[in-house]
Design an enzyme around this catalytic site. Structure first.
Site, PDB file in Angstrom:
ATOM      1  N   HIS A  43       0.850  -1.202   0.000  1.00 41.05           N
ATOM      2  CA  HIS A  43       0.000   0.000   0.000  1.00 41.05           C
ATOM      3  C   HIS A  43       0.881   1.245   0.000  1.00 41.05           C
ATOM      4  CE1 HIS A  43      -4.121   1.674   1.153  1.00 41.05           C
ATOM      5  NE2 HIS A  43      -3.328   2.743   1.090  1.00 41.05           N
TER       6      HIS A  43
ATOM      7  N   HIS B 152       1.156   5.000  -2.332  1.00 40.45           N
ATOM      8  CA  HIS B 152       0.591   5.847  -3.383  1.00 40.45           C
ATOM      9  C   HIS B 152       1.709   6.558  -4.139  1.00 40.45           C
ATOM     10  CE1 HIS B 152      -3.740   5.645  -2.291  1.00 40.45           C
ATOM     11  NE2 HIS B 152      -3.247   5.346  -1.103  1.00 40.45           N
TER      12      HIS B 152
ATOM     13  N   GLY C  13      -9.874   7.737  -1.766  1.00 36.97           N
ATOM     14  CA  GLY C  13     -10.518   9.025  -1.542  1.00 36.97           C
ATOM     15  C   GLY C  13     -11.318   8.991  -0.258  1.00 36.97           C
TER      16      GLY C  13
ATOM     17  N   HIS D 287      -9.885   0.606  -0.329  1.00 35.58           N
ATOM     18  CA  HIS D 287      -9.687   1.413   0.871  1.00 35.58           C
ATOM     19  C   HIS D 287     -10.959   1.311   1.715  1.00 35.58           C
ATOM     20  CE1 HIS D 287      -6.257   3.322  -1.107  1.00 35.58           C
ATOM     21  NE2 HIS D 287      -5.999   3.987  -0.002  1.00 35.58           N
TER      22      HIS D 287
ATOM     23  N   GLU E 249     -10.831   2.966   7.331  1.00 33.90           N
ATOM     24  CA  GLU E 249      -9.832   3.946   7.768  1.00 33.90           C
ATOM     25  C   GLU E 249     -10.560   5.097   8.463  1.00 33.90           C
ATOM     26  OE1 GLU E 249      -6.232   6.774   6.012  1.00 33.90           O
ATOM     27  OE2 GLU E 249      -7.728   5.951   4.646  1.00 33.90           O
TER      28      GLU E 249
END
Length: 354
Positions: A11, A13, A173, A200, A203
């Site tokens: 993970h 970005h 997002g 995702h 979180e």
């Protein structure tokens, strides 16, 4: 020792790991004047400070600057190449780097050329890292933004390029108000195509997001998944008691792509010492350690692991275990995963242990 340990990263970005100096250089060359400072060291500090907000939404705002300088093929290839080199230098032997093609078309670049430019950068970085004696394998994940309506189109790209360096699909997002089921058509298409995807979930939003990602969308892995601890209670004898969803996640060995430093910045955890990753490790959930956004968190895989050693009492065997967890969960063919586990990860940790 931690820096020398072989690492697997699931993970990370791409637009959250750009070198500060590269952001400054690309901004100057392209005429982007929105940076808060053009001093590379000060800019790196600004990104970390701006991300320390305790809010996922505020954290995500920092990406406007990195995305602004990732709008041409040359920019994308450079950033991807440097990503591979930086990870390799940190001891990462396998990495999955995710990016959202739809964010890189402001100057008219077609989506397929965005993907090809990034893949070219990864291949160049791999070649340079191998020549330097730090081999790495980098796989791309294509991300759709959960607030937009491009999920199906990005999923199609992931399938089109899956034999050319794209390992799978993701949505990212703000979670609140944008449940994963908004992209159900994309997930159903990917499942029909036998393609991998992570989501995702868990979180900034809790158990309903995790439940939808797994039971409605069929995610292979959970991006973060830290809020699964909301379904773990304490029994009368003080022992943990798993609820139905937590038990399902553990029983099915659903990989959790956990990112301690990032979770502290977004308010999902208070500290590394109290981060749920240690409890979930002890309960034998399939936890993995990840960076999320190296620039915004001022971090690396070595730093994340060292923090767990220093503040949460982890040892070398714990690091070995989560690394093997990550390789078992990688979006690679089984024989390629086994090759890295048996011939890179296990021998590397055995040498450190000796």
């Amino acid at each position: 020792m931690v820096r020398r340990a072989p690492k697997a990263l699931l993970h990370d970005h791409l637009d959250g790991g750009v070198r500060p100096a590269t952001v400054v250089e690309l901004a100057e060359a392209s005429g982007y004047d929105g940076l808060p400072t053009t001093d590379a060291a000060a800019l790196g500090t600004w990104f970390r400070d701006a991300a320390d907000s305790g809010s996922l939404e505020r954290y995500l705002e920092t990406f406007s600057h990195t995305v602004a300088v990732m709008q041409t093929e040359e920019q994308l290839t450079r950033v991807a190449r440097e990503c591979a080199l930086d990870l390799a230098a940190d001891g990462v032997v396998y990495a999955e780097s995710r990016f959202a093609p739809e964010l890189h078309i402001e100057r008219g670049l077609p989506l397929d050329r965005v993907v090809e430019a990034v893949l070219a950068g990864f291949r160049a970085g791999e070649a340079e890292a191998a020549a330097a004696g730090t081999p790495i394998r980098v796989v791309a994940l294509l991300t759709a933004m959960r607030h937009a309506a491009n999920g199906r189109e990005i999923a199609d790209l992931a399938v089109t390029y899956r034999d050319r360096g794209v390992g799978g699909f993701d949505i990212a997002g703000a979670e609140a108000g944008f449940p994963p089921t908004r992209h159900l058509d994309a997930f159903e298409y990917l499942r029909r195509e036998n393609a991998h995807f992570t989501i995702h979930a868990g979180e900034a939003f809790g158990l309903p997001s995790i439940w939808e990602a797994l039971q409605w969308c069929g995610a292979d892995r959970l991006g973060h998944g830290v809020r699964i601890v909301d379904d773990v209670a304490t029994g009368g004898d003080g022992a943990p008691v798993l609820g139905r969803l937590a038990a399902y996640v553990r029983d099915c060995r659903v990989p959790l792509e956990m990112c301690p430093s990032s979770n502290i910045q977004t308010g999902a955890a208070e500290s590394v010492a109290t981060h749920p990753i240690t409890m979930l490790k002890d309960l034998r959930f399939r936890v993995t350690v990840n960076t999320d956004n190296r620039l915004m968190s001022g971090t690396s895989m070595s730093r994340e692991m060292q923090l767990l050693v220093d503040e949460a009492g982890w040892d070398l065997e714990d690091l070995r275990w989560v690394t093997i967890n990550a390789m078992k969960s990688a979006f690679l063919p089984f024989d390629e995963r086994l090759e890295l586990i048996d011939h890179v990860v296990k021998p590397g940790y055995a040498a450190l242990g000796a």
